[in-house]
Design an enzyme around this catalytic site. Structure first.
Site, PDB file in Angstrom:
ATOM      1  N   ASP A  16       0.966  -1.174  -0.261  1.00 11.42           N
ATOM      2  CA  ASP A  16      -0.055   0.032   0.040  1.00 11.42           C
ATOM      3  C   ASP A  16       0.987   1.141  -0.034  1.00 11.42           C
ATOM      4  O   ASP A  16       0.381   2.299  -0.531  1.00 11.42           O
ATOM      5  CB  ASP A  16      -1.065  -0.078   1.338  1.00 11.42           C
ATOM      6  CG  ASP A  16      -2.254   0.558   0.915  1.00 11.42           C
ATOM      7  OD1 ASP A  16      -2.275   1.520   0.392  1.00 11.42           O
ATOM      8  OD2 ASP A  16      -3.194   0.175   1.621  1.00 11.42           O
ATOM      9  N   HIS A 209      -7.161   3.801   6.762  1.00  9.86           N
ATOM     10  CA  HIS A 209      -6.189   4.880   6.435  1.00  9.86           C
ATOM     11  C   HIS A 209      -6.064   6.088   7.520  1.00  9.86           C
ATOM     12  O   HIS A 209      -7.365   6.246   7.914  1.00  9.86           O
ATOM     13  CB  HIS A 209      -6.142   5.182   5.041  1.00  9.86           C
ATOM     14  CG  HIS A 209      -5.755   4.550   4.249  1.00  9.86           C
ATOM     15  ND1 HIS A 209      -4.628   4.695   3.277  1.00  9.86           N
ATOM     16  CD2 HIS A 209      -6.253   3.051   3.491  1.00  9.86           C
ATOM     17  CE1 HIS A 209      -4.334   3.670   2.385  1.00  9.86           C
ATOM     18  NE2 HIS A 209      -5.309   2.808   2.879  1.00  9.86           N
ATOM     19  N   CYS A 240      -3.940   5.169  -2.113  1.00  8.33           N
ATOM     20  CA  CYS A 240      -4.572   4.216  -3.403  1.00  8.33           C
ATOM     21  C   CYS A 240      -4.280   5.322  -4.403  1.00  8.33           C
ATOM     22  O   CYS A 240      -4.734   6.432  -4.545  1.00  8.33           O
ATOM     23  CB  CYS A 240      -5.961   3.999  -3.278  1.00  8.33           C
ATOM     24  SG  CYS A 240      -6.174   3.272  -4.680  1.00  8.33           S
TER      25      CYS A 240
HETATM   26  N1  COA Z   1      -0.933  -8.719 -14.129  1.00  9.32           N
HETATM   27  C1  COA Z   1      -0.217  -8.466 -15.143  1.00  9.32           C
HETATM   28  N2  COA Z   1      -0.958  -8.112 -16.369  1.00  9.32           N
HETATM   29  C2  COA Z   1      -2.226  -8.230 -16.404  1.00  9.32           C
HETATM   30  C3  COA Z   1      -2.696  -8.680 -15.077  1.00  9.32           C
HETATM   31  C4  COA Z   1      -2.206  -8.644 -13.943  1.00  9.32           C
HETATM   32  N3  COA Z   1      -2.836  -8.912 -12.707  1.00  9.32           N
HETATM   33  N4  COA Z   1      -4.290  -8.384 -15.363  1.00  9.32           N
HETATM   34  C5  COA Z   1      -4.455  -8.220 -16.482  1.00  9.32           C
HETATM   35  N5  COA Z   1      -3.151  -7.989 -17.131  1.00  9.32           N
HETATM   36  C6  COA Z   1      -2.746  -7.680 -18.732  1.00  9.32           C
HETATM   37  C7  COA Z   1      -3.473  -8.738 -19.577  1.00  9.32           C
HETATM   38  O1  COA Z   1      -2.597  -9.677 -19.881  1.00  9.32           O
HETATM   39  C8  COA Z   1      -3.452  -7.987 -20.676  1.00  9.32           C
HETATM   40  O2  COA Z   1      -2.192  -8.046 -21.538  1.00  9.32           O
HETATM   41  P1  COA Z   1      -2.339  -7.856 -22.915  1.00  9.32           P
HETATM   42  O3  COA Z   1      -2.809  -6.463 -23.445  1.00  9.32           O
HETATM   43  O4  COA Z   1      -0.719  -8.049 -23.188  1.00  9.32           O
HETATM   44  O5  COA Z   1      -3.004  -8.735 -23.612  1.00  9.32           O
HETATM   45  C9  COA Z   1      -3.945  -6.535 -20.444  1.00  9.32           C
HETATM   46  O6  COA Z   1      -3.367  -6.524 -18.859  1.00  9.32           O
HETATM   47  C10 COA Z   1      -5.182  -5.984 -20.163  1.00  9.32           C
HETATM   48  O7  COA Z   1      -5.956  -6.840 -19.689  1.00  9.32           O
HETATM   49  P2  COA Z   1      -7.361  -6.441 -19.072  1.00  9.32           P
HETATM   50  O8  COA Z   1      -7.926  -7.794 -18.158  1.00  9.32           O
HETATM   51  O9  COA Z   1      -8.509  -5.730 -20.151  1.00  9.32           O
HETATM   52  O10 COA Z   1      -6.882  -5.556 -18.010  1.00  9.32           O
HETATM   53  P3  COA Z   1      -7.010  -4.059 -17.767  1.00  9.32           P
HETATM   54  O11 COA Z   1      -6.437  -2.997 -18.794  1.00  9.32           O
HETATM   55  O12 COA Z   1      -8.698  -3.761 -17.921  1.00  9.32           O
HETATM   56  O13 COA Z   1      -6.777  -3.723 -16.290  1.00  9.32           O
HETATM   57  C11 COA Z   1      -6.420  -4.493 -14.066  1.00  9.32           C
HETATM   58  C12 COA Z   1      -7.503  -4.455 -15.340  1.00  9.32           C
HETATM   59  C13 COA Z   1      -6.931  -5.127 -12.903  1.00  9.32           C
HETATM   60  C14 COA Z   1      -5.347  -5.431 -14.372  1.00  9.32           C
HETATM   61  C15 COA Z   1      -5.643  -2.986 -13.836  1.00  9.32           C
HETATM   62  O14 COA Z   1      -6.670  -2.257 -13.452  1.00  9.32           O
HETATM   63  C16 COA Z   1      -4.900  -3.152 -12.656  1.00  9.32           C
HETATM   64  O15 COA Z   1      -3.773  -3.966 -12.393  1.00  9.32           O
HETATM   65  N6  COA Z   1      -5.535  -2.529 -11.354  1.00  9.32           N
HETATM   66  C17 COA Z   1      -4.435  -2.537  -9.998  1.00  9.32           C
HETATM   67  C18 COA Z   1      -4.870  -1.437  -9.293  1.00  9.32           C
HETATM   68  C19 COA Z   1      -4.115  -1.054  -7.920  1.00  9.32           C
HETATM   69  O16 COA Z   1      -3.446  -1.941  -7.941  1.00  9.32           O
HETATM   70  N7  COA Z   1      -4.704  -0.336  -7.216  1.00  9.32           N
HETATM   71  C20 COA Z   1      -4.117  -0.112  -6.015  1.00  9.32           C
HETATM   72  C21 COA Z   1      -4.424  -1.324  -5.138  1.00  9.32           C
HETATM   73  S1  COA Z   1      -5.979  -1.104  -4.120  1.00  9.32           S
HETATM   74 ZN    ZN Z   2      -5.263   0.922   1.702  1.00 10.27          ZN
END
Ligand code: COA
Ligand code: ZN
Length: 317
Positions: A16, A209, A240
């Site tokens: 975090d 938080h 975040c």
């Molecule tokens: N790790 C690595 N790559 C990932 C992944 C993961 N967990 N999840 C999806 N991907 C990749 C897919 O393989 C795809 O790759 P490609 O374009 O090479 O085929 C690409 O990301 C898009 O996949 P998709 O499912 O459409 O993901 P998205 O672009 O809609 O993103 C998340 C969704 C969830 C992956 C993204 O928003 C994210 O990582 N969010 C995390 C936010 C975070 O950590 N917030 C703070 C904590 S609360």
């Molecule tokens: Zn938090």
């Protein structure tokens, strides 16, 4: 106050906290901090997250960190995942526990993980399947449980409905997260009093938080309801990237100091934890919000000024 005798703290600073640092923390230093935390007796560490490396570039070294930390027996090493792709990466990296994330409010869920809540729930089902095959336990975190920076109030029935869907698909551990520090102690108490009897057998975690200086009061309110698992962050790092106005978690050493003072056990060596916090301040290059590092423990004593000492001697004579 009626408080549990023992609290299990999960340290989340390396996830975090480091996820929102403006500069990339070198992998070597992330590993060092995880090792120092486990040496201080922290029972569970959320080491990193397996999310999209372009979305959270600060944690793009998740695999390497997991591979190179020293696994202290008795410490559980967890990581945050938003979907099954993250779960596969986490299992391959050998995490002991998978922490999942979805929000109780639609807009924060979309901002954070680019999915509606319904889509996230379906992804959680896939995460559970990955975890089950690997025999890795899962704990499901619910962001914006007590308020959303976009939508404001999150009504209790809405939170309950998200929790119910997670429990129905097999969740046994649920964490309620106050992502941007909007909760107050009465509200925390009401939420747990409402949910706990509805979902018996669930292991509850509270993730706070300190954005509005209510983290420790909120934790005490949760503890009075019987919550025994608390997330905290070294030095009070945290925030975040997808919640405007988010700032640090409750500070680990401040919380351990508070619990120690009240005789609530954590198994954590407070002096070592304070030393870790000092090291983390060096690493991030600034003073962190934690108070105990600045003030010292409440057992700290100062020399009596000479003029006072002289009067004490006279008064005692
Ligand atoms: N790790 C690595 N790559 C990932 C992944 C993961 N967990 N999840 C999806 N991907 C990749 C897919 O393989 C795809 O790759 P490609 O374009 O090479 O085929 C690409 O990301 C898009 O996949 P998709 O499912 O459409 O993901 P998205 O672009 O809609 O993103 C998340 C969704 C969830 C992956 C993204 O928003 C994210 O990582 N969010 C995390 C936010 C975070 O950590 N917030 C703070 C904590 S609360
Ligand atoms: Zn938090």
């Amino acid at each position: 106050m009626k408080l549990p005798a023992r609290i299990t703290i999960c340290e989340v600073g390396t996830r975090d906290g480091f996820q929102i640092e403006p500069d990339f923390i070198p992998t070597e230093q992330k590993i060092e901090v995880v090792n120092l935390l486990s040496d201080a007796g922290i029972p569970e560490i959320e080491v990193t997250s397996f999310v999209h490396p372009k979305v959270v570039p600060q944690l793009r070294d998740a695999e390497e960190v997991m591979a190179r930390i020293t696994r202290r027996p008795g410490t559980r090493y967890a990581a945050l995942v938003p979907n099954d792709k993250g779960a596969v990466r986490a299992v391959d990296a050998g995490v002991d526990v998978i922490h999942t994330v979805l929000s109780a409010s639609e807009s924060h869920n979309l901002a954070n993980v680019n999915m509606t809540i319904a889509e996230s729930i379906e992804r959680m089902r896939a995460v559970m399947q990955v975890a089950e095959r690997a025999r890795t336990p899962v704990a499901c975190g619910v962001s914006t449980s007590f308020g959303c920076p976009f939508e404001g109030d999150v009504p209790l029935p809405q939170l309950e409905s998200v929790v119910r869907r997670l429990v129905d698909m097999g969740a046994r551990a649920i964490g309620l997260a106050d992502t941007t520090g909007m909760a107050n102690p009465r509200q925390v108490g009401r939420a747990f009093e409402h949910l706990m009897p509805k979902f018996p057998g669930i292991e509850w975690t509270l993730h706070t938080h300190d954005t509005r200086a209510m983290a420790i009061p909120n934790i005490l309110a949760g503890m009075e309801c019987g919550v025994t698992h608390i997330d905290a962050s070294i030095g009070g790092l945290g925030g975040c990237p997808f919640a405007p106005g988010a700032s640090g978690n409750v500070c680990s050493e401040d919380l351990v100091h508070c619990l120690d003072a009240m005789g609530v056990e954590t198994g954590i060596d407070l002096d070592r934890l304070i030393a870790v916090s000092r090291r983390v301040q060096e690493i991030v290059g600034r003073t962190l919000p934690g108070q105990i590092v600045k003030a010292g423990k409440s057992t700290r004593r100062y020399p009596v000024p000479d003029t006072v000492a002289a009067r004490i001697t006279t008064a005692r004579a």
